[in-house]
Design a protein around this motif. Structure first.
Motif, PDB file in Angstrom:
ATOM      1  N   VAL A   1       0.827  -1.192   0.000  1.00 34.73           N
ATOM      2  CA  VAL A   1       0.000   0.000   0.000  1.00 34.73           C
ATOM      3  C   VAL A   1       0.866   1.248   0.000  1.00 34.73           C
ATOM      4  CG1 VAL A   1      -1.733   1.294   1.303  1.00 34.73           C
ATOM      5  CG2 VAL A   1      -1.909  -1.177   1.132  1.00 34.73           C
ATOM      6  N   SER A   2       2.040   1.193   0.621  1.00 31.55           N
ATOM      7  CA  SER A   2       2.906   2.373   0.692  1.00 31.55           C
ATOM      8  C   SER A   2       3.425   2.798  -0.673  1.00 31.55           C
ATOM      9  CB  SER A   2       4.068   2.115   1.640  1.00 31.55           C
ATOM     10  OG  SER A   2       4.884   1.075   1.152  1.00 31.55           O
ATOM     11  N   CYS A   3       3.331   1.928  -1.676  1.00 37.81           N
ATOM     12  CA  CYS A   3       3.801   2.256  -3.030  1.00 37.81           C
ATOM     13  C   CYS A   3       2.695   2.844  -3.898  1.00 37.81           C
ATOM     14  CB  CYS A   3       4.365   1.011  -3.693  1.00 37.81           C
ATOM     15  SG  CYS A   3       5.805   0.347  -2.864  1.00 37.81           S
ATOM     16  N   GLU A   4       1.480   2.883  -3.395  1.00 37.88           N
ATOM     17  CA  GLU A   4       0.357   3.396  -4.169  1.00 37.88           C
ATOM     18  C   GLU A   4       0.370   4.922  -4.188  1.00 37.88           C
ATOM     19  OE1 GLU A   4      -1.806   1.488  -5.851  1.00 37.88           O
ATOM     20  OE2 GLU A   4      -0.772  -0.291  -5.165  1.00 37.88           O
ATOM     21  N   ASN A   5      -0.270   5.496  -5.214  1.00 35.36           N
ATOM     22  CA  ASN A   5      -0.395   6.953  -5.302  1.00 35.36           C
ATOM     23  C   ASN A   5      -1.306   7.508  -4.218  1.00 35.36           C
ATOM     24  OD1 ASN A   5       1.336   7.260  -7.443  1.00 35.36           O
ATOM     25  ND2 ASN A   5      -0.283   6.954  -8.947  1.00 35.36           N
ATOM     26  N   THR A   6      -2.359   6.784  -3.901  1.00 30.40           N
ATOM     27  CA  THR A   6      -3.277   7.191  -2.839  1.00 30.40           C
ATOM     28  C   THR A   6      -3.551   5.992  -1.946  1.00 30.40           C
ATOM     29  OG1 THR A   6      -5.233   6.663  -4.142  1.00 30.40           O
ATOM     30  CG2 THR A   6      -4.413   8.926  -4.284  1.00 30.40           C
ATOM     31  N   ILE A   7      -3.844   6.277  -0.711  1.00 29.98           N
ATOM     32  CA  ILE A   7      -4.187   5.227   0.244  1.00 29.98           C
ATOM     33  C   ILE A   7      -5.603   5.519   0.722  1.00 29.98           C
ATOM     34  CG2 ILE A   7      -3.638   4.176   2.467  1.00 29.98           C
ATOM     35  CD1 ILE A   7      -0.707   5.011   1.980  1.00 29.98           C
ATOM     36  N   PRO A   8      -6.527   4.545   0.609  1.00 29.52           N
ATOM     37  CA  PRO A   8      -7.909   4.792   1.010  1.00 29.52           C
ATOM     38  C   PRO A   8      -8.010   5.114   2.506  1.00 29.52           C
ATOM     39  CG  PRO A   8      -7.611   2.520   0.245  1.00 29.52           C
ATOM     40  CD  PRO A   8      -6.301   3.207   0.126  1.00 29.52           C
ATOM     41  N   PHE A   9      -8.993   5.941   2.866  1.00 28.88           N
ATOM     42  CA  PHE A   9      -9.234   6.300   4.259  1.00 28.88           C
ATOM     43  C   PHE A   9      -9.528   5.060   5.085  1.00 28.88           C
ATOM     44  CE2 PHE A   9     -12.377   7.177   7.580  1.00 28.88           C
ATOM     45  CZ  PHE A   9     -11.613   7.996   8.404  1.00 28.88           C
ATOM     46  N   GLN A  10      -8.908   4.982   6.248  1.00 26.41           N
ATOM     47  CA  GLN A  10      -9.173   3.893   7.184  1.00 26.41           C
ATOM     48  C   GLN A  10      -9.361   4.519   8.561  1.00 26.41           C
ATOM     49  OE1 GLN A  10      -6.483   0.609   7.006  1.00 26.41           O
ATOM     50  NE2 GLN A  10      -6.308   0.713   4.803  1.00 26.41           N
ATOM     51  N   PRO A  11     -10.521   4.329   9.176  1.00 25.63           N
ATOM     52  CA  PRO A  11     -10.816   5.005  10.441  1.00 25.63           C
ATOM     53  C   PRO A  11      -9.923   4.561  11.605  1.00 25.63           C
ATOM     54  CG  PRO A  11     -12.518   3.414   9.915  1.00 25.63           C
ATOM     55  CD  PRO A  11     -11.613   3.485   8.725  1.00 25.63           C
ATOM     56  N   ASN A  12      -9.248   3.440  11.471  1.00 27.58           N
ATOM     57  CA  ASN A  12      -8.413   2.946  12.561  1.00 27.58           C
ATOM     58  C   ASN A  12      -6.929   3.242  12.332  1.00 27.58           C
ATOM     59  OD1 ASN A  12      -8.160   1.202  10.440  1.00 27.58           O
ATOM     60  ND2 ASN A  12      -8.044  -0.628  11.689  1.00 27.58           N
ATOM     61  N   SER A  13      -6.631   4.276  11.543  1.00 21.62           N
ATOM     62  CA  SER A  13      -5.233   4.607  11.274  1.00 21.62           C
ATOM     63  C   SER A  13      -5.060   6.121  11.197  1.00 21.62           C
ATOM     64  CB  SER A  13      -4.781   3.953   9.975  1.00 21.62           C
ATOM     65  OG  SER A  13      -5.507   4.485   8.892  1.00 21.62           O
ATOM     66  N   PHE A  14      -3.818   6.538  11.152  1.00 23.84           N
ATOM     67  CA  PHE A  14      -3.517   7.954  11.009  1.00 23.84           C
ATOM     68  C   PHE A  14      -2.225   8.080  10.227  1.00 23.84           C
ATOM     69  CE2 PHE A  14      -1.407   6.525  14.819  1.00 23.84           C
ATOM     70  CZ  PHE A  14      -0.161   7.120  14.758  1.00 23.84           C
ATOM     71  N   GLU A  15      -1.940   9.296   9.776  1.00 23.34           N
ATOM     72  CA  GLU A  15      -0.720   9.520   9.014  1.00 23.34           C
ATOM     73  C   GLU A  15       0.118  10.568   9.722  1.00 23.34           C
ATOM     74  OE1 GLU A  15       0.744  10.398   4.455  1.00 23.34           O
ATOM     75  OE2 GLU A  15      -1.378  10.287   4.909  1.00 23.34           O
ATOM     76  N   LEU A  16       1.406  10.366   9.706  1.00 24.71           N
ATOM     77  CA  LEU A  16       2.349  11.293  10.319  1.00 24.71           C
ATOM     78  C   LEU A  16       3.049  12.074   9.212  1.00 24.71           C
ATOM     79  CD1 LEU A  16       3.837  12.166  12.945  1.00 24.71           C
ATOM     80  CD2 LEU A  16       5.498  10.374  12.424  1.00 24.71           C
ATOM     81  N   PHE A  17       3.084  13.388   9.343  1.00 19.64           N
ATOM     82  CA  PHE A  17       3.786  14.234   8.379  1.00 19.64           C
ATOM     83  C   PHE A  17       5.044  14.802   9.025  1.00 19.64           C
ATOM     84  CE2 PHE A  17      -0.543  14.261   6.851  1.00 19.64           C
ATOM     85  CZ  PHE A  17      -0.392  14.186   5.482  1.00 19.64           C
ATOM     86  N   GLY A  18       6.069  14.974   8.224  1.00 18.95           N
ATOM     87  CA  GLY A  18       7.297  15.592   8.706  1.00 18.95           C
ATOM     88  C   GLY A  18       7.441  16.970   8.096  1.00 18.95           C
ATOM     89  N   PHE A  19       7.654  17.970   8.919  1.00 14.27           N
ATOM     90  CA  PHE A  19       7.819  19.346   8.450  1.00 14.27           C
ATOM     91  C   PHE A  19       9.279  19.740   8.603  1.00 14.27           C
ATOM     92  CE2 PHE A  19       3.409  18.933   9.401  1.00 14.27           C
ATOM     93  CZ  PHE A  19       2.751  19.788   8.536  1.00 14.27           C
ATOM     94  N   ASP A  20       9.905  20.115   7.504  1.00 17.48           N
ATOM     95  CA  ASP A  20      11.274  20.621   7.537  1.00 17.48           C
ATOM     96  C   ASP A  20      11.201  22.136   7.569  1.00 17.48           C
ATOM     97  OD1 ASP A  20      12.069  18.007   7.321  1.00 17.48           O
ATOM     98  OD2 ASP A  20      12.660  18.153   5.220  1.00 17.48           O
ATOM     99  N   VAL A  21      11.776  22.711   8.610  1.00 19.18           N
ATOM    100  CA  VAL A  21      11.739  24.165   8.765  1.00 19.18           C
ATOM    101  C   VAL A  21      13.148  24.701   8.945  1.00 19.18           C
ATOM    102  CG1 VAL A  21       9.407  24.210   9.747  1.00 19.18           C
ATOM    103  CG2 VAL A  21      11.373  23.997  11.257  1.00 19.18           C
ATOM    104  N   LEU A  22      13.284  25.961   8.659  1.00 27.73           N
ATOM    105  CA  LEU A  22      14.543  26.675   8.861  1.00 27.73           C
ATOM    106  C   LEU A  22      14.227  27.874   9.739  1.00 27.73           C
ATOM    107  CD1 LEU A  22      17.573  27.017   7.681  1.00 27.73           C
ATOM    108  CD2 LEU A  22      16.500  28.815   6.337  1.00 27.73           C
ATOM    109  N   ILE A  23      15.040  28.117  10.745  1.00 28.17           N
ATOM    110  CA  ILE A  23      14.869  29.275  11.611  1.00 28.17           C
ATOM    111  C   ILE A  23      16.043  30.207  11.342  1.00 28.17           C
ATOM    112  CG2 ILE A  23      14.633  30.089  13.983  1.00 28.17           C
ATOM    113  CD1 ILE A  23      13.647  27.220  14.670  1.00 28.17           C
ATOM    114  N   ASP A  24      15.723  31.413  10.871  1.00 26.06           N
ATOM    115  CA  ASP A  24      16.804  32.337  10.512  1.00 26.06           C
ATOM    116  C   ASP A  24      17.314  33.088  11.740  1.00 26.06           C
ATOM    117  OD1 ASP A  24      15.042  34.485  10.922  1.00 26.06           O
ATOM    118  OD2 ASP A  24      14.689  34.794   8.785  1.00 26.06           O
ATOM    119  N   ASP A  25      18.281  33.982  11.529  1.00 29.06           N
ATOM    120  CA  ASP A  25      18.932  34.667  12.655  1.00 29.06           C
ATOM    121  C   ASP A  25      18.018  35.667  13.371  1.00 29.06           C
ATOM    122  OD1 ASP A  25      18.885  36.429  10.562  1.00 29.06           O
ATOM    123  OD2 ASP A  25      21.021  36.924  10.642  1.00 29.06           O
ATOM    124  N   SER A  26      16.873  35.999  12.770  1.00 26.75           N
ATOM    125  CA  SER A  26      15.901  36.847  13.474  1.00 26.75           C
ATOM    126  C   SER A  26      14.750  36.008  14.049  1.00 26.75           C
ATOM    127  CB  SER A  26      15.359  37.922  12.534  1.00 26.75           C
ATOM    128  OG  SER A  26      14.672  37.326  11.455  1.00 26.75           O
TER     129      SER A  26
END
Length: 94
Positions: A2-27
């Motif tokens: 399933v991880s190779c599919e373009n979309t994954i169908p909704f499943q009420p007993n699961s969740f998805e984790l997203f990773g956010f890459d951020v940069l913090i500047d000198d201010s």
């Protein structure tokens, strides 16, 4: 997989984790670099261990998974699927 599919169908007993890459500047302004739909959870370095283990603990505390007995779940699924029990009989559907 399933991880190779373009979309994954909704499943009420699961969740998805997203990773956010951020940069913090000198201010101290935060810049969003990218969002990952399947972030790496490797723990190759001490900082990875510190951050990702806390992330996993916090995530599990947030979703509060219901404890269950795996053996009982397997038996219920076998019954619902009509699989044979250890005596050779067919489980009745629930």
């Amino acid at each position: 997989l399933v991880s190779c599919e373009n979309t994954i169908p909704f499943q009420p007993n699961s969740f998805e984790l997203f990773g956010f890459d951020v940069l913090i500047d000198d201010s101290l302004k935060v810049w969003l670099i990218e969002v990952n739909s399947s972030p790496q959870m490797n723990r190759d370095y001490p900082l990875d261990v510190r951050i990702k283990e806390n992330l996993i603990k916090d995530t599990l505390n947030l979703v509060l998974p219901i404890p269950f007995d795996r053996k009982v779940l397997v038996e219920v699924l076998k019954q619902r699927l009509g699989l044979r029990n250890s005596c050779g009989g067919v489980y009745s559907g629930l």
